[in-house]
Enzyme design. Sequence first.
Site, short mmCIF file in Angstrom:
data_model
loop_
_atom_site.label_atom_id
_atom_site.label_comp_id
_atom_site.label_asym_id
_atom_site.label_seq_id
_atom_site.Cartn_x
_atom_site.Cartn_y
_atom_site.Cartn_z
N HIS A 66 1.42 4.78 3.93
CA HIS A 66 0.45 4.01 4.30
C HIS A 66 0.73 2.64 3.35
CE1 HIS A 66 -3.81 3.44 5.78
NE2 HIS A 66 -3.23 2.13 5.66
N ASN A 100 -0.21 -3.80 11.66
CA ASN A 100 -1.20 -4.57 11.79
C ASN A 100 -0.65 -6.18 11.14
OD1 ASN A 100 -1.23 -3.74 9.29
ND2 ASN A 100 -3.66 -4.09 9.08
N HIS A 185 -7.29 4.83 11.33
CA HIS A 185 -8.30 4.07 10.49
C HIS A 185 -9.55 4.47 11.04
CE1 HIS A 185 -9.68 0.25 8.14
NE2 HIS A 185 -10.58 0.57 9.03
N HIS A 238 -6.99 7.28 4.57
CA HIS A 238 -7.67 6.67 3.80
C HIS A 238 -9.19 7.47 3.74
CE1 HIS A 238 -8.54 3.66 6.58
NE2 HIS A 238 -7.68 3.03 6.09
N ASN A 309 -11.36 -1.58 2.77
CA ASN A 309 -11.68 -0.94 3.86
C ASN A 309 -10.98 0.41 4.04
OD1 ASN A 309 -12.89 -0.36 6.29
ND2 ASN A 309 -12.34 -2.23 7.31
N ASP A 336 -2.26 2.85 0.66
CA ASP A 336 -2.84 1.77 1.53
C ASP A 336 -2.69 0.34 0.70
OD1 ASP A 336 -4.20 0.19 3.36
OD2 ASP A 336 -6.14 0.90 2.87
N HIS A 340 -3.02 -9.53 -0.62
CA HIS A 340 -3.28 -10.61 -0.17
C HIS A 340 -3.27 -11.66 -1.02
CE1 HIS A 340 -5.56 -8.88 3.13
NE2 HIS A 340 -5.84 -7.98 2.46
#
Length: 462
Positions: A66, A100, A185, A238, A309, A336, A340
Site C-alpha cells: 500500500h 489514485n 478503502h 488500513h 485517512n 499507506d 504531500h
Amino acid sequence: MLVLMNSLLLTGGRVVDPANHFDSPADVLVIGGKISAVGKNLSAPKGIEIFDVIGKIICPGLIDLHVHLREPGQTAKENLASGTAAAARGGFTSLVCMPNTSPAIDNSGTVALIRERAGREGLVNVFVAGAITKNIAGEELAQIGSLKNAGVVAITDDGYCVQNNELMRRACEYAKMFDLPVMDHCQDYSLVTDGVMHEGYWSTALGLRGWPSAGEEMIVARNILLAELTGTKIHCQHLSTAGGVALLREAKKRGVPVSGEACPHHFVLTDAAVAGSEKFWANDGKILADLQTDELPSWPAYDTNFKMNPPLRTARDREAILEGLADGTIEILCSDHAPHCDYEKEVEFDYAPFGITGLETELALSLMQLVHTKKISLAEMIAKFTVYPARLLNLNKGSLSAGADADVTIFDPEAEWIFRAQESSSKSKNSPFSGWKLRGKAAATIVGGKVIYSEQMDAVAV
Ligand SMILES: [Zn+2]
C-alpha cells in the site's frame, strides 16, 4: 578477478524465512540474481562477494502492498525514483502502488506506462494496483479484464470508496473471473461527510469535524457480505477501528474470504496526538516504553502530520488493532505511504490533505510495537511483510526458497536511531515520526541479487 553478476554470499546472520518455517543462524548464497542455497557453512564459488552480517536478521525482501508513488501526475510529491529509494532505505524490495493518481491508473495504457518507467527508474520491484472504477469516480467500472492483462495485481479505488453496493458487487464478480483480489478503502461517505479527525472527545475539544468509526465499519461489514455473496477475496485496507477488527475476526471464523491490513500510525498513535505532544505523552503515549527518554519528540496541537485517512483513533481502537495483529485477524502490515508537499500540509488542519509518509519508519515501528513488546514473534512480523502479502496478491515473492528471486532484506532489530524526515529519501517530509528515537533499522536491501541500499555493509572479500 571475475566478479559474478548479482551474486553474493551472506554469512553470520540469523535467517528468518516464514514461508519455509526456517529460523536459524545460516548463510545465504545468491547466484545470478536467484537464491541458490540457505544453510550452514556454505562456501562461495570464486569471484563472489562475501558479506559478513553478524548479529543481523536476513529475511525475504519486505513487501509493502500500500504505497502512493504519485506517478503519473503528482511528481512534486513523489516519483518512481524517490519513492522506491525510500522503500529501499526502509528495507523494502517490492511495493504495490495505488491508482489514485492524476490521471488515475484505470486503463491498460497507464499501467503499461508505470511498469515501463518503474523498470527503468525504480530501485525496487513495483507492482501496480488498478482502479475499480473509471477515474476512481465510483460510477462506472474500469475495464478490469484489460487491467489484468496489463499486469495489475489487484484493484482498488484507494483514497476513495465505491459507495454503490451493486456496482461493488459487479466489480467483485469481474475481479473473481480474472482472479484478482479487490482491495478497499473503507469509508461510508454519508456517515463521514467532511470529517477530518476521529469523532470523539478530542474532535469535540479541538472543534474539528468528526470522522466516526461507524463510517469505516459500515463498509467493512458491506465488504464481508459481498465477499460471502460473490466468493471474491476482499482485502480491507488500513483498518483503524476496534469494530472493524471484530467484524473481520468473526467473518474469518466463518470462512469468508476477507483479509485486512494495518499501518503503524494506527497502532502507535491515537487521536490525542492531534491535541499536541504534551496531551499525547501524558496519557496515550505511555505505552511506547522504548521512547521513554528525557527528550520526547514534541509537536504542536493541530499538526497536520497527524491528519490521515482513516484518522488516528482512540487508545481502545489502537489496542484492538494490536490484538488483531497478534491473533492473526490482520495478516498484513503496510505503510499507506502518502507523500504531500510542505506547502500543501502547512495550512489549517481542515484544509490539509490526508496522509503521511511511512516507508522508512514502518519496520522500526512494527518491531517496537509488536516484537519488542512480545506481542508477536519476529517470524510472524516478517510473515506479515512477506509471505502473507505475496499470497494475497499471487506474487512470486516473499520467500528464500532455492530458485526464488534474490530479494533479501537485512536488518538489525536492536539498532537505535533517530528518524529525521528532512534526511528522508522521499521527496516529501510529512511524517509525524520525525525526531523520534526508533529501535530497529534496515542495514541492507538486496533486489535480484544486487545490493541497492546498504547502510555500512562492505564486502569483506572479492
Ligand atoms: Zn486509503
